[in-house]
Design a protein around this motif. Structure first.
Motif, PDB file in Angstrom:
ATOM      1  N   ALA A   9      61.679  36.980 110.525  1.00  0.00           N
ATOM      2  CA  ALA A   9      61.317  37.685 111.750  1.00  0.00           C
ATOM      3  C   ALA A   9      59.841  38.057 111.743  1.00  0.00           C
ATOM      4  O   ALA A   9      59.147  37.917 112.759  1.00  0.00           O
ATOM      5  N   ARG A  10      59.362  38.524 110.587  1.00  0.00           N
ATOM      6  CA  ARG A  10      57.946  38.872 110.481  1.00  0.00           C
ATOM      7  C   ARG A  10      57.071  37.636 110.683  1.00  0.00           C
ATOM      8  O   ARG A  10      56.061  37.695 111.411  1.00  0.00           O
ATOM      9  N   ALA A  11      57.452  36.510 110.063  1.00  0.00           N
ATOM     10  CA  ALA A  11      56.675  35.279 110.228  1.00  0.00           C
ATOM     11  C   ALA A  11      56.659  34.827 111.683  1.00  0.00           C
ATOM     12  O   ALA A  11      55.630  34.373 112.192  1.00  0.00           O
ATOM     13  N   GLY A  12      57.823  34.965 112.370  1.00  0.00           N
ATOM     14  CA  GLY A  12      57.878  34.578 113.771  1.00  0.00           C
ATOM     15  C   GLY A  12      56.944  35.404 114.631  1.00  0.00           C
ATOM     16  O   GLY A  12      56.261  34.877 115.515  1.00  0.00           O
ATOM     17  N   VAL A  13      56.896  36.716 114.382  1.00  0.00           N
ATOM     18  CA  VAL A  13      55.992  37.594 115.133  1.00  0.00           C
ATOM     19  C   VAL A  13      54.539  37.201 114.889  1.00  0.00           C
ATOM     20  O   VAL A  13      53.729  37.118 115.817  1.00  0.00           O
ATOM     21  N   LEU A  14      54.194  36.934 113.632  1.00  0.00           N
ATOM     22  CA  LEU A  14      52.817  36.568 113.298  1.00  0.00           C
ATOM     23  C   LEU A  14      52.417  35.245 113.949  1.00  0.00           C
ATOM     24  O   LEU A  14      51.275  35.091 114.407  1.00  0.00           O
ATOM     25  N   ILE A  15      53.340  34.294 114.002  1.00  0.00           N
ATOM     26  CA  ILE A  15      53.045  33.011 114.658  1.00  0.00           C
ATOM     27  C   ILE A  15      52.789  33.223 116.147  1.00  0.00           C
ATOM     28  O   ILE A  15      51.845  32.654 116.719  1.00  0.00           O
ATOM     29  N   LEU A  16      53.617  34.054 116.797  1.00  0.00           N
ATOM     30  CA  LEU A  16      53.411  34.328 118.213  1.00  0.00           C
ATOM     31  C   LEU A  16      52.072  35.024 118.452  1.00  0.00           C
ATOM     32  O   LEU A  16      51.353  34.701 119.409  1.00  0.00           O
ATOM     33  N   LEU A  17      51.727  35.978 117.582  1.00  0.00           N
ATOM     34  CA  LEU A  17      50.446  36.660 117.721  1.00  0.00           C
ATOM     35  C   LEU A  17      49.296  35.677 117.565  1.00  0.00           C
ATOM     36  O   LEU A  17      48.305  35.725 118.313  1.00  0.00           O
ATOM     37  N   TRP A  18      49.404  34.773 116.600  1.00  0.00           N
ATOM     38  CA  TRP A  18      48.335  33.808 116.338  1.00  0.00           C
ATOM     39  C   TRP A  18      48.157  32.869 117.537  1.00  0.00           C
ATOM     40  O   TRP A  18      47.031  32.628 117.983  1.00  0.00           O
ATOM     41  N   LEU A  19      49.261  32.342 118.051  1.00  0.00           N
ATOM     42  CA  LEU A  19      49.172  31.420 119.190  1.00  0.00           C
ATOM     43  C   LEU A  19      48.613  32.129 120.431  1.00  0.00           C
ATOM     44  O   LEU A  19      47.820  31.548 121.185  1.00  0.00           O
ATOM     45  N   THR A  20      49.020  33.377 120.646  1.00  0.00           N
ATOM     46  CA  THR A  20      48.476  34.130 121.769  1.00  0.00           C
ATOM     47  C   THR A  20      46.981  34.335 121.598  1.00  0.00           C
ATOM     48  O   THR A  20      46.199  34.225 122.560  1.00  0.00           O
ATOM     49  N   GLY A  21      46.557  34.618 120.372  1.00  0.00           N
ATOM     50  CA  GLY A  21      45.127  34.770 120.100  1.00  0.00           C
ATOM     51  C   GLY A  21      44.335  33.514 120.426  1.00  0.00           C
ATOM     52  O   GLY A  21      43.224  33.597 120.963  1.00  0.00           O
ATOM     53  N   VAL A  22      44.902  32.355 120.134  1.00  0.00           N
ATOM     54  CA  VAL A  22      44.216  31.092 120.445  1.00  0.00           C
ATOM     55  C   VAL A  22      43.883  31.014 121.925  1.00  0.00           C
ATOM     56  O   VAL A  22      42.769  30.640 122.328  1.00  0.00           O
ATOM     57  N   TYR A  23      44.831  31.408 122.779  1.00  0.00           N
ATOM     58  CA  TYR A  23      44.625  31.299 124.220  1.00  0.00           C
ATOM     59  C   TYR A  23      43.845  32.465 124.812  1.00  0.00           C
ATOM     60  O   TYR A  23      43.663  32.538 126.019  1.00  0.00           O
ATOM     61  N   MET A  24      43.362  33.368 123.952  1.00  0.00           N
ATOM     62  CA  MET A  24      42.457  34.412 124.424  1.00  0.00           C
ATOM     63  C   MET A  24      41.000  33.963 124.367  1.00  0.00           C
ATOM     64  O   MET A  24      40.110  34.676 124.841  1.00  0.00           O
ATOM     65  N   ARG A  25      40.721  32.813 123.760  1.00  0.00           N
ATOM     66  CA  ARG A  25      39.347  32.327 123.673  1.00  0.00           C
ATOM     67  C   ARG A  25      39.200  30.848 124.029  1.00  0.00           C
ATOM     68  O   ARG A  25      38.206  30.449 124.619  1.00  0.00           O
ATOM     69  N   ALA A  26      40.164  30.021 123.652  1.00  0.00           N
ATOM     70  CA  ALA A  26      40.020  28.586 123.871  1.00  0.00           C
ATOM     71  C   ALA A  26      39.763  28.208 125.332  1.00  0.00           C
ATOM     72  O   ALA A  26      38.923  27.345 125.604  1.00  0.00           O
ATOM     73  N   PRO A  27      40.444  28.828 126.328  1.00  0.00           N
ATOM     74  CA  PRO A  27      40.162  28.441 127.715  1.00  0.00           C
ATOM     75  C   PRO A  27      38.735  28.756 128.156  1.00  0.00           C
ATOM     76  O   PRO A  27      38.214  28.108 129.063  1.00  0.00           O
ATOM     77  N   ILE A  28      38.097  29.744 127.521  1.00  0.00           N
ATOM     78  CA  ILE A  28      36.701  30.036 127.835  1.00  0.00           C
ATOM     79  C   ILE A  28      35.791  28.982 127.221  1.00  0.00           C
ATOM     80  O   ILE A  28      34.912  28.425 127.879  1.00  0.00           O
ATOM     81  N   MET A  29      36.025  28.690 125.949  1.00  0.00           N
ATOM     82  CA  MET A  29      35.092  27.847 125.203  1.00  0.00           C
ATOM     83  C   MET A  29      35.187  26.373 125.574  1.00  0.00           C
ATOM     84  O   MET A  29      34.248  25.615 125.337  1.00  0.00           O
ATOM     85  N   ILE A  30      36.299  25.935 126.159  1.00  0.00           N
ATOM     86  CA  ILE A  30      36.429  24.522 126.510  1.00  0.00           C
ATOM     87  C   ILE A  30      35.457  24.136 127.630  1.00  0.00           C
ATOM     88  O   ILE A  30      35.126  22.960 127.808  1.00  0.00           O
ATOM     89  N   ALA A  31      34.967  25.123 128.373  1.00  0.00           N
ATOM     90  CA  ALA A  31      34.038  24.821 129.474  1.00  0.00           C
ATOM     91  C   ALA A  31      32.720  24.251 128.959  1.00  0.00           C
ATOM     92  O   ALA A  31      32.088  23.432 129.653  1.00  0.00           O
ATOM     93  N   ALA A  32      32.286  24.676 127.774  1.00  0.00           N
ATOM     94  CA  ALA A  32      30.986  24.220 127.266  1.00  0.00           C
ATOM     95  C   ALA A  32      30.957  22.708 127.016  1.00  0.00           C
ATOM     96  O   ALA A  32      30.083  22.010 127.537  1.00  0.00           O
ATOM     97  N   PRO A  33      31.894  22.134 126.245  1.00  0.00           N
ATOM     98  CA  PRO A  33      31.842  20.685 126.030  1.00  0.00           C
ATOM     99  C   PRO A  33      32.159  19.861 127.267  1.00  0.00           C
ATOM    100  O   PRO A  33      31.710  18.717 127.394  1.00  0.00           O
ATOM    101  N   LEU A  34      32.938  20.409 128.195  1.00  0.00           N
ATOM    102  CA  LEU A  34      33.271  19.666 129.413  1.00  0.00           C
ATOM    103  C   LEU A  34      32.226  19.852 130.515  1.00  0.00           C
ATOM    104  O   LEU A  34      32.259  19.144 131.533  1.00  0.00           O
ATOM    105  N   GLY A  35      31.299  20.790 130.306  1.00  0.00           N
ATOM    106  CA  GLY A  35      30.406  21.216 131.369  1.00  0.00           C
ATOM    107  C   GLY A  35      29.606  20.109 132.026  1.00  0.00           C
ATOM    108  O   GLY A  35      29.525  20.031 133.264  1.00  0.00           O
ATOM    109  N   GLU A  36      29.005  19.237 131.245  1.00  0.00           N
ATOM    110  CA  GLU A  36      28.162  18.185 131.825  1.00  0.00           C
ATOM    111  C   GLU A  36      28.988  17.209 132.661  1.00  0.00           C
ATOM    112  O   GLU A  36      28.528  16.725 133.690  1.00  0.00           O
ATOM    113  N   ARG A  37      30.196  16.924 132.243  1.00  0.00           N
ATOM    114  CA  ARG A  37      31.065  16.041 133.032  1.00  0.00           C
ATOM    115  C   ARG A  37      31.459  16.709 134.352  1.00  0.00           C
ATOM    116  O   ARG A  37      31.507  16.077 135.394  1.00  0.00           O
ATOM    117  N   ILE A  38      31.767  18.018 134.287  1.00  0.00           N
ATOM    118  CA  ILE A  38      32.120  18.751 135.502  1.00  0.00           C
ATOM    119  C   ILE A  38      30.922  18.790 136.452  1.00  0.00           C
ATOM    120  O   ILE A  38      31.054  18.560 137.660  1.00  0.00           O
TER     121      ILE A  38
END
Length: 387
Positions: A9-38
């Motif tokens: 149960a503890r491992a499951g909670v930590l995995i959910l926290l980690w995955l949620t953390g990924v989506y707190m920054r990745a959608p912002i940072m993906i704009a930089a490498p895609l920027g010139e194409r956009i």
């Protein structure tokens, strides 16, 4: 058997926290490498291109206060799930934006979603992770920092080749996992009794000295990190090192992940260091002052040191609300801290850019960052860093 279930149960909670953390920054940072194409497809100027990355940072501060009200009114879990869905849908719709106006509006909406996620997680960690609050906090911060690396570093070499070099398809593929993650956030049990909504304060207490101390520390750290990231190309060109930009940015951002791993292992011990928040600002001051003089490998080494210090600071500050306050008040403290810190993190690099434009040299921008850290240092000198 019960012990095994507890660990799972503890491992499951930590995995959910980690995955949620990924989506707190990745959608912002993906704009930089895609920027010139956009930009090539939609046809807009370089200033608007920079806004795709800086606008969400501003929204992190602007959206923190409404997030505090939502957490108090509907609870941290409901706020987190709704914010994740808003982030995912807005990011997804960026892939079908017909023009710059729609793209910026959706980017701002995405930033508001992320802004609500940030204080919701500190409010939840205390009730999802009784007995391992520091570990839970550092795990999702590690996810955030790896999300920065995934969004900025893996989009061009890994994601784009897999989607036939289409930035629109890349945003679609990148966002779908967040939609799949949202229902799983209803799984972890909430430990302890929640205060009835009508008895909760729903907005930050602006008389809270700790909130201002943490906000100043966050502002100094984030402004330094985002400012150096934004102006590293100009700094290296000024020092005759333009060819080292890729290597420098890779090392600069990788240092954040390394620091977050250290904090996952030793968060409690690090947080008990005397004057920790002020000490990290001292590292910023020494580092930025060094960048005014350094060249070559020394410059890269100093940049890595400053990046690592900003990561230690961010992990500590994001962990503290759940450690020094009850779960019901942690979200309110975090919301105020993020509002203060990220508005400063948006405004101070802009000031550094204006100083650079007026003087014609990046050194003036570094002086602005240096001066801001010097102002913040005495403000956080007595800030508590453990329960």
């Amino acid at each position: 058997m019960l012990a095994t279930r507890s660990y799972l149960a503890r491992a499951g909670v930590l995995i959910l926290l980690w995955l949620t953390g990924v989506y707190m920054r990745a959608p912002i940072m993906i704009a930089a490498p895609l920027g010139e194409r956009i930009r090539a497809e939609l046809g807009f100027a370089q200033t608007a291109l920079g806004t795709l990355t800086t606008l969400p940072v501003f929204m992190l501060g602007l959206g923190a206060l409404p997030a505090a009200w939502l957490i108090g009114r509907f609870g941290a879990r409901a706020t987190l799930v709704a914010a994740l869905l808003l982030t995912a849908v807005a990011s997804l719709l960026r892939g079908v934006a017909p023009n710059l106006g729609a793209l910026l509006a959706l980017t701002a909406l995405m930033g508001l979603g992320i802004a609500a996620m940030q204080p919701a997680l500190p409010a939840l960690v205390g009730r999802w992770c009784p007995g391992f609050v520091a570990l839970g906090s550092t795990v999702y911060i590690n996810g955030m920092m790896l999300g920065e690396f995934i969004g900025a570093g893996l989009t061009l070499p890994v994601l784009l080749p897999a989607v036939d070099d289409s930035w629109r398809t890349a945003l679609l593929v990148f966002t779908v996992p967040a939609l799949l993650l949202a229902p799983w956030l209803f799984g972890p049990r909430l430990q302890g009794e929640r205060t009835p909504p009508h008895k909760l304060r729903k907005m930050p207490d602006w008389r809270d000295r700790h909130m201002w101390q943490y906000g100043a520390a966050l502002g100094a750290s984030a402004a330094t990190f985002f400012g150096l990231n934004a102006y590293m190309g100009s700094l290296l060109a000024r020092r005759g090192m333009a060819d080292a930009l890729d290597t420098t940015l890779f090392c600069f951002n990788l240092a954040q992940i390394g620091a977050s791993v250290v904090m996952m292992i030793a968060a409690r011990r690090v947080l008990r260091l005397p004057r920790l928040l002020a000490l990290m600002i001292v590292v910023h001051v020494v580092g930025v002052a060094g960048l005014l003089l350094a060249t070559g490998g020394v410059l890269i080494g100093i940049a890595v040191m400053v990046s690592a210090a900003s990561a230690f600071q961010l992990v500590a500050l994001t962990t503290l609300p759940a450690l020094v306050r009850t779960p019901d008040s942690a979200g309110r403290l975090a919301a105020g801290m993020f509002a203060i810190g990220y508005v400063l993190a948006f405004l101070v690099p802009l000031g550094a850019g204006a100083a650079t434009d007026m003087s014609g040299t990046i050194d003036a921008g570094l002086v602005v960052l240096l001066a801001f850290n010097l102002v913040c240092m005495p403000l956080v000198w007595h800030a508590p860093t453990h329960d």
